[in-house]
Design a protein around this motif. Structure first.
Motif, PDB file in Angstrom:
ATOM      1  N   ASN B 129       0.806  -1.225   0.000  1.00  0.00           N
ATOM      2  CA  ASN B 129       0.000   0.000   0.000  1.00  0.00           C
ATOM      3  C   ASN B 129       0.837   1.272   0.000  1.00  0.00           C
ATOM      4  OD1 ASN B 129      -2.405  -1.556   0.170  1.00  0.00           O
ATOM      5  ND2 ASN B 129      -1.933  -1.883   2.346  1.00  0.00           N
ATOM      6  N   ARG B 130       2.084   1.115  -0.430  1.00  0.00           N
ATOM      7  CA  ARG B 130       2.963   2.300  -0.390  1.00  0.00           C
ATOM      8  C   ARG B 130       3.395   2.751  -1.776  1.00  0.00           C
ATOM      9  NH1 ARG B 130       4.612   2.703   4.975  1.00  0.00           N
ATOM     10  NH2 ARG B 130       4.985   4.851   4.401  1.00  0.00           N
ATOM     11  N   GLU B 131       2.659   2.353  -2.773  1.00  0.00           N
ATOM     12  CA  GLU B 131       3.065   2.615  -4.169  1.00  0.00           C
ATOM     13  C   GLU B 131       3.321   4.081  -4.467  1.00  0.00           C
ATOM     14  OE1 GLU B 131       0.214   0.966  -6.839  1.00  0.00           O
ATOM     15  OE2 GLU B 131       0.490  -1.063  -6.106  1.00  0.00           O
ATOM     16  N   LYS B 132       2.467   4.945  -3.972  1.00  0.00           N
ATOM     17  CA  LYS B 132       2.559   6.378  -4.302  1.00  0.00           C
ATOM     18  C   LYS B 132       3.482   7.139  -3.359  1.00  0.00           C
ATOM     19  CE  LYS B 132      -0.530   6.004  -7.562  1.00  0.00           C
ATOM     20  NZ  LYS B 132      -0.037   5.940  -8.924  1.00  0.00           N
ATOM     21  N   THR B 133       3.969   6.428  -2.332  1.00  0.00           N
ATOM     22  CA  THR B 133       4.830   7.083  -1.351  1.00  0.00           C
ATOM     23  C   THR B 133       6.213   7.303  -1.949  1.00  0.00           C
ATOM     24  OG1 THR B 133       3.658   5.750   0.263  1.00  0.00           O
ATOM     25  CG2 THR B 133       5.620   6.882   1.060  1.00  0.00           C
ATOM     26  N   PHE B 134       6.900   8.339  -1.480  1.00  0.00           N
ATOM     27  CA  PHE B 134       8.289   8.541  -1.893  1.00  0.00           C
ATOM     28  C   PHE B 134       9.201   7.866  -0.855  1.00  0.00           C
ATOM     29  CE2 PHE B 134       6.173  11.640  -4.455  1.00  0.00           C
ATOM     30  CZ  PHE B 134       6.933  11.691  -5.618  1.00  0.00           C
ATOM     31  N   PRO B 135      10.331   7.332  -1.304  1.00  0.00           N
ATOM     32  CA  PRO B 135      11.191   6.554  -0.393  1.00  0.00           C
ATOM     33  C   PRO B 135      11.593   7.295   0.885  1.00  0.00           C
ATOM     34  CG  PRO B 135      11.915   6.277  -2.647  1.00  0.00           C
ATOM     35  CD  PRO B 135      10.832   7.315  -2.673  1.00  0.00           C
ATOM     36  N   ILE B 136      11.680   8.612   0.780  1.00  0.00           N
ATOM     37  CA  ILE B 136      12.112   9.386   1.952  1.00  0.00           C
ATOM     38  C   ILE B 136      11.128   9.209   3.115  1.00  0.00           C
ATOM     39  CG2 ILE B 136      10.937  11.571   1.371  1.00  0.00           C
ATOM     40  CD1 ILE B 136      14.552  11.388   2.542  1.00  0.00           C
ATOM     41  N   ALA B 137       9.874   8.886   2.777  1.00  0.00           N
ATOM     42  CA  ALA B 137       8.840   8.735   3.805  1.00  0.00           C
ATOM     43  C   ALA B 137       8.825   7.332   4.410  1.00  0.00           C
ATOM     44  CB  ALA B 137       7.475   9.059   3.218  1.00  0.00           C
ATOM     45  N   LEU B 138       9.706   6.461   3.912  1.00  0.00           N
ATOM     46  CA  LEU B 138       9.741   5.085   4.421  1.00  0.00           C
ATOM     47  C   LEU B 138      10.766   4.947   5.541  1.00  0.00           C
ATOM     48  CD1 LEU B 138       9.779   3.084   1.039  1.00  0.00           C
ATOM     49  CD2 LEU B 138       7.790   3.651   2.442  1.00  0.00           C
ATOM     50  N   SER B 139      10.549   3.974   6.424  1.00  0.00           N
ATOM     51  CA  SER B 139      11.540   3.691   7.469  1.00  0.00           C
ATOM     52  C   SER B 139      12.722   2.955   6.842  1.00  0.00           C
ATOM     53  CB  SER B 139      10.892   2.816   8.539  1.00  0.00           C
ATOM     54  OG  SER B 139      10.638   1.527   7.991  1.00  0.00           O
TER      55      SER B 139
END
Lengths: 299, 227
Positions: B129-139
């Motif tokens: 469910n993280r397709e639209k997220t940018f990597p910077i927002a990931l842990s």
């Protein structure tokens, strides 16, 4: 959809994305390229208009054949037949009576003409040749002078020659300008692509590490250069057309004062296509050189 | 299958990063490549990924001799490997989905097929469910999963991972290792380089140990270790 087509489409999309990512920078680059292409294009168009003007202005590229005074109707008919047979272009006959009437109509000439014992003017033909090259005109005039009952052939060849030489010089200047500004366009794109490569260094490195070929990495940059050049060409077409639109009324007015119906010719649709394609090719060339020089340093 | 024979890597300044290293990794095997910092793990990783070439010796991956590989053939070899880098090498100006789509675009998959594969890879590593997220927002752990998804999206036969659990907490490291185990169980060969095998969760794997550029038991491989 084949993989080849999909990859080219993706590269084009990527190039468009890069252009849209920095709209102000892209716009400035396009304006610079547009202005670069505007100067030689406007020069070329001005030369073309001058060339057309000389073709339009009555008398500038005409040959007058004055017949001998003793020439009769049969001689006139024979000359007409020869002109028809040789297919030299358009021509019209001016009879000695018509010529005298015109002269009488001229201010202050009526009394002088009335005092003459007989009509001193000869019959004449005014020929507008199809081939207006100076050497052709001269050769035609020489040929006319050998025809029977032709007393005098008048061609303002010196003027035509001078004007032609001037046009050739103009064309050469425009060509040199074109080469110079083409070099400038290549340099502009070269520089833009260099900045693109530096900005995309991380992406290029990653793509290379996960299996991208040189072609895959270079393709969007080539498209970017070509796209920038093409849009710059369109920008130049817009600038040139706007300039000619502004000049057209003034030039038309001037032409009317000289008694001609000359209208300034702007860029045709074909010219716009050629201009944009030229911009695209030069942009691609700049991108290609930049890619070959700078990408290798990264990889 | 990976076969390395008498690998030596000497840099122009004279430093010898690897010396006479030989090993064989069978298809479907999971191997831990261990050693202290500077032991030559990353150098070996770069040689296996054809990023660098050995000074001497040979590497054969699935029958393809890397030392005889032309420059133009290298990208095609890399497409068959799933490479996971210590610094992850994610594209931070692209979304999670776009990061995973990149290897598929390189191979030239049709857009629909690429999208299906990318979504499947993200689901496999637990980022559906993280397709639209940018990597910077990931842990950190999620970023590593994204790196794995990108590495496996082209279904490679071999995964090479350089310090994949570095800077991760124990929970995240375990989850990452579980993903690798799942791939190994379906026949993928997995080689994990790590400087700290003790911190890795329990995993059944053979261990190759490098020490100052040499296999700690030259000419032989360490016994199968169940940790």
């Amino acid at each position: 959809m084949s993989a080849w087509f999909a990859q080219h489409l993706a590269a084009l999309r990527d190039a468009l994305r890069r252009l849209a990512a920095a709209p102000l920078n892209s716009l400035l680059s396009l304006v610079v390229i547009g202005v670069t292409l505007t100067l030689p294009t406007a020069g070329w168009l001005a030369i073309e208009n001058l060339r057309q003007l000389t073709g339009d202005v009555e008398g500038t590229q005409q040959i007058s054949l004055f017949l001998a005074l003793e020439a009769g109707r049969r001689d006139v008919a024979e000359i007409e037949a020869r002109l028809r047979q040789e297919r030299v272009g358009r021509w019209r006959f001016v009879s000695r009576e018509d010529a005298l009437k015109r002269l009488q109509a001229a201010e202050g000439m009526a009394e002088i003409i009335a005092s003459l014992p007989h009509n001193p003017l000869p019959d004449a033909f005014v020929v507008t040749p199809a081939d207006t090259r100076p050497e052709s005109l001269e050769s035609l005039a020489e040929s006319f002078s050998r025809w029977p009952k032709v007393a005098h052939v008048q061609l303002d060849s010196a003027w035509v020659k001078r004007f032609d030489a001037l046009l050739r010089l103009g064309r050469l200047v425009v060509l040199l300008l074109g080469v110079l500004f083409a070099g400038a366009l290549v340099t502009i794109t070269f520089s833009t692509i260099r900045l693109q490569i530096l900005a995309q260094a991380a992406e290029i490195e990653v793509a290379r590490l996960i299996g991208a070929t040189d072609a895959f990495i270079q393709r969007p940059l080539h498209y970017f250069g070509a796209l920038q050049g093409t849009l710059g060409g369109l920008c130049a077409a817009l600038l040139v057309s706007a300039g000619f639109l502004m000049l057209a009324p003034a030039v038309g007015e001037l032409a009317r004062l000289y008694g001609t119906s000359f209208a300034l010719r702007g860029l045709a649709a074909g010219d716009v296509v050629i201009l944009s394609a030229t911009g695209g090719v030069l942009g691609w060339l700049g991108a290609r050189i930049s890619v070959l020089m700078h990408l290798r340093q990264l990889l | 299958m990976i076969v390395a024979e008498a690998l030596t890597k000497r840099y122009p300044e004279g430093r010898e990063a690897l010396r006479n290293v030989s090993f064989t990794i069978s298809a479907g095997e999971m191997v831990l490549l261990t050693g202290h910092s500077g032991a030559g793990k990353s150098t070996l990783f770069r040689l296996l990924a054809a990023i660098e070439r050995p000074t001497a010796g040979s590497i054969v991956i699935n029958g393809q001799n890397l030392t005889a590989l032309s420059r133009k053939a290298v990208p095609y070899l890399r497409r068959k490997l799933g490479l996971i880098f210590q610094d992850r090498k994610l594209l931070f100006d692209r979304t999670v989905l776009d990061n995973v789509l990149l290897p598929l675009a390189i191979v030239g998959h049709p857009p629909k097929e690429a999208l299906r594969r990318a979504q499947a890879a993200l689901a496999k590593v637990g980022l559906p469910n993280r397709e639209k997220t940018f990597p910077i927002a990931l842990s950190g752990g999620e970023q590593q999963r994204l790196a794995i998804a990108r590495a496996v999206v082209n279904r490679p036969a071999i995964i090479l991972a350089d310090e994949p659990t570095a800077n991760l907490d124990a929970g995240s490291a375990r989850e990452i290792l579980e993903i690798f185990v799942a791939f190994q169980q379906v026949g993928v060969t997995v080689l994990i380089a790590t400087h700290d095998p003790v911190s890795l969760p329990i995993v059944q794997a053979r261990t190759l140990r490098l020490d100052k550029g040499e296999m700690s038991e030259p000419g032989s491989e360490q016994a199968l270790a169940t940790r």
